[in-house]
Design a protein around this motif. Structure first.
Motif, PDB file in Angstrom:
ATOM      1  N   GLY A   1       0.765  -1.229  -0.207  1.00 48.54           N
ATOM      2  CA  GLY A   1       0.096   0.094   0.078  1.00 48.54           C
ATOM      3  C   GLY A   1       0.788   1.338   0.034  1.00 48.54           C
ATOM      4  O   GLY A   1       0.369   2.421  -0.143  1.00 48.54           O
ATOM      5  N   VAL A   2       2.096   1.231   0.110  1.00 47.73           N
ATOM      6  CA  VAL A   2       2.852   2.227   0.096  1.00 47.73           C
ATOM      7  C   VAL A   2       2.991   3.019  -1.278  1.00 47.73           C
ATOM      8  O   VAL A   2       3.548   4.177  -1.237  1.00 47.73           O
ATOM      9  CB  VAL A   2       4.300   1.962   0.568  1.00 47.73           C
TER      10      VAL A   2
ATOM     11  N   LEU B   1      -0.348   5.197   5.978  1.00 45.05           N
ATOM     12  CA  LEU B   1      -0.538   4.131   5.140  1.00 45.05           C
ATOM     13  C   LEU B   1      -1.752   3.244   5.479  1.00 45.05           C
ATOM     14  O   LEU B   1      -2.094   2.631   4.609  1.00 45.05           O
ATOM     15  CB  LEU B   1       0.772   3.245   5.662  1.00 45.05           C
ATOM     16  N   ALA B   2      -2.069   2.928   6.711  1.00 41.11           N
ATOM     17  CA  ALA B   2      -3.447   2.229   6.989  1.00 41.11           C
ATOM     18  C   ALA B   2      -4.406   2.720   6.072  1.00 41.11           C
ATOM     19  O   ALA B   2      -5.320   2.194   5.826  1.00 41.11           O
ATOM     20  CB  ALA B   2      -3.564   2.329   8.607  1.00 41.11           C
TER      21      ALA B   2
ATOM     22  N   THR C   1      -6.878   0.910   3.684  1.00 41.35           N
ATOM     23  CA  THR C   1      -8.454   0.864   3.992  1.00 41.35           C
ATOM     24  C   THR C   1      -9.230   1.448   2.468  1.00 41.35           C
ATOM     25  O   THR C   1     -10.144   0.868   2.191  1.00 41.35           O
ATOM     26  CB  THR C   1      -8.700   1.764   4.977  1.00 41.35           C
ATOM     27  N   ALA C   2      -8.408   2.400   1.994  1.00 42.60           N
ATOM     28  CA  ALA C   2      -9.161   2.873   0.801  1.00 42.60           C
ATOM     29  C   ALA C   2      -9.421   2.045  -0.402  1.00 42.60           C
ATOM     30  O   ALA C   2      -9.877   2.224  -1.093  1.00 42.60           O
ATOM     31  CB  ALA C   2      -8.401   4.263   0.258  1.00 42.60           C
TER      32      ALA C   2
ATOM     33  N   SER D   1     -10.981  -8.354   2.656  1.00 46.21           N
ATOM     34  CA  SER D   1     -11.828  -8.401   4.012  1.00 46.21           C
ATOM     35  C   SER D   1     -11.232  -7.582   5.249  1.00 46.21           C
ATOM     36  O   SER D   1     -10.106  -7.270   5.053  1.00 46.21           O
ATOM     37  CB  SER D   1     -12.142 -10.074   4.341  1.00 46.21           C
ATOM     38  N   SER D   2     -12.019  -7.327   6.206  1.00 46.56           N
ATOM     39  CA  SER D   2     -11.621  -6.749   7.213  1.00 46.56           C
ATOM     40  C   SER D   2     -10.516  -7.394   8.020  1.00 46.56           C
ATOM     41  O   SER D   2      -9.369  -6.822   8.337  1.00 46.56           O
ATOM     42  CB  SER D   2     -12.555  -6.392   8.156  1.00 46.56           C
ATOM     43  N   GLU D   3     -10.415  -8.760   7.986  1.00 47.82           N
ATOM     44  CA  GLU D   3      -9.527  -9.574   8.635  1.00 47.82           C
ATOM     45  C   GLU D   3      -8.288  -9.255   7.821  1.00 47.82           C
ATOM     46  O   GLU D   3      -7.169  -9.270   8.547  1.00 47.82           O
ATOM     47  CB  GLU D   3      -9.849 -11.002   8.836  1.00 47.82           C
ATOM     48  N   ALA D   4      -8.137  -9.541   6.635  1.00 50.20           N
ATOM     49  CA  ALA D   4      -7.130  -9.683   5.683  1.00 50.20           C
ATOM     50  C   ALA D   4      -6.493  -8.203   5.841  1.00 50.20           C
ATOM     51  O   ALA D   4      -5.257  -8.236   5.723  1.00 50.20           O
ATOM     52  CB  ALA D   4      -7.471  -9.949   4.188  1.00 50.20           C
TER      53      ALA D   4
END
Length: 207
Positions: free
Chosen positions: A22-23, A137-138, A142-143, A148-151
């Motif tokens: 995600g970076v 980064l989080a 998320t965007a 899934s929320s767990e992944a």
């Protein structure tokens, strides 16, 4: 003519771009590819499902788990790892061939894979791409809304651990939101600076 990345009679250099998920590694490389400089960008082989808008052979080589195992057994991969339940690997032949042609090779890989490549190719140049902080980064992860929320929680936890590995890299580049061009320019400055330095063998003996 811009000489950056130009094909040379001497062997090329190996640049390993890594960082947390995600970076922005993919978008940074897309911008570099658009510059039409003759770097060789490796295409990773993976067993994960293809995402929307991805193209086999451009974004990844998508293979079955059985085919991936054959590649491991045949020593066809410079590096491979299981990440989030899927397998990823860097085909060895395309790296060796491009370097032998005098082209600079850019490998995009996760932090775990970068550590493995460093063992086999200690003469490479290792660049860590990072976000300004873990919260940003989080937010980026998320965007994306691809998991899934767990992944997603797993990726964020892993990203925090991976950020601790940044000091082990040769260079660190911060990719600020909305300022991708600055990060691209910094990576290209690193490549130019390394090209001006003398380099020994890229690969460790026996790799």
């Amino acid at each position: 003519m811009d000489s950056r990345g130009a094909q040379r009679s001497s062997p090329g250099l190996l640049f390993v771009l890594s960082g947390p998920s995600g970076v922005g590694k993919d978008v940074l490389l897309d911008r570099m590819k658009a510059s039409d400089l003759p770097y060789h960008f490796t295409v990773t082989t993976t067993t994960r499902p293809m995402r929307e808008n991805e193209i086999d052979g451009r974004d990844y080589h998508f293979v079955t788990p059985d085919r991936f195992k054959q590649m491991i057994d045949g020593d066809e991969l410079l590096e491979w790892a299981e990440v989030y339940g899927n397998y990823y690997g860097v085909p060895k032949a395309q790296v060796v061939d491009a370097l032998g042609q005098g082209r600079d090779v850019v490998i995009k890989i996760d932090v775990q894979g970068a550590a493995t490549i460093r063992e086999k190719a200690p003469g490479g140049v290792f660049i860590f791409l990072e976000a300004p902080n873990l919260q940003e980064l989080a937010d980026r992860l998320t965007a994306r809304m691809t998991e899934s929320s767990e992944a997603l929680r797993t990726r964020i936890e892993t990203a925090a651990q991976e950020m601790d590995q940044a000091p082990s890299f040769d260079y660190r580049v911060v990719n600020h939101s909305g300022r991708l061009g600055e990060a691209v320019a910094e990576v290209e400055r690193i490549i130019s600076a390394e090209r001006a330095r003398p380099h020994g063998d890229i690969f460790a003996e026996g790799s």
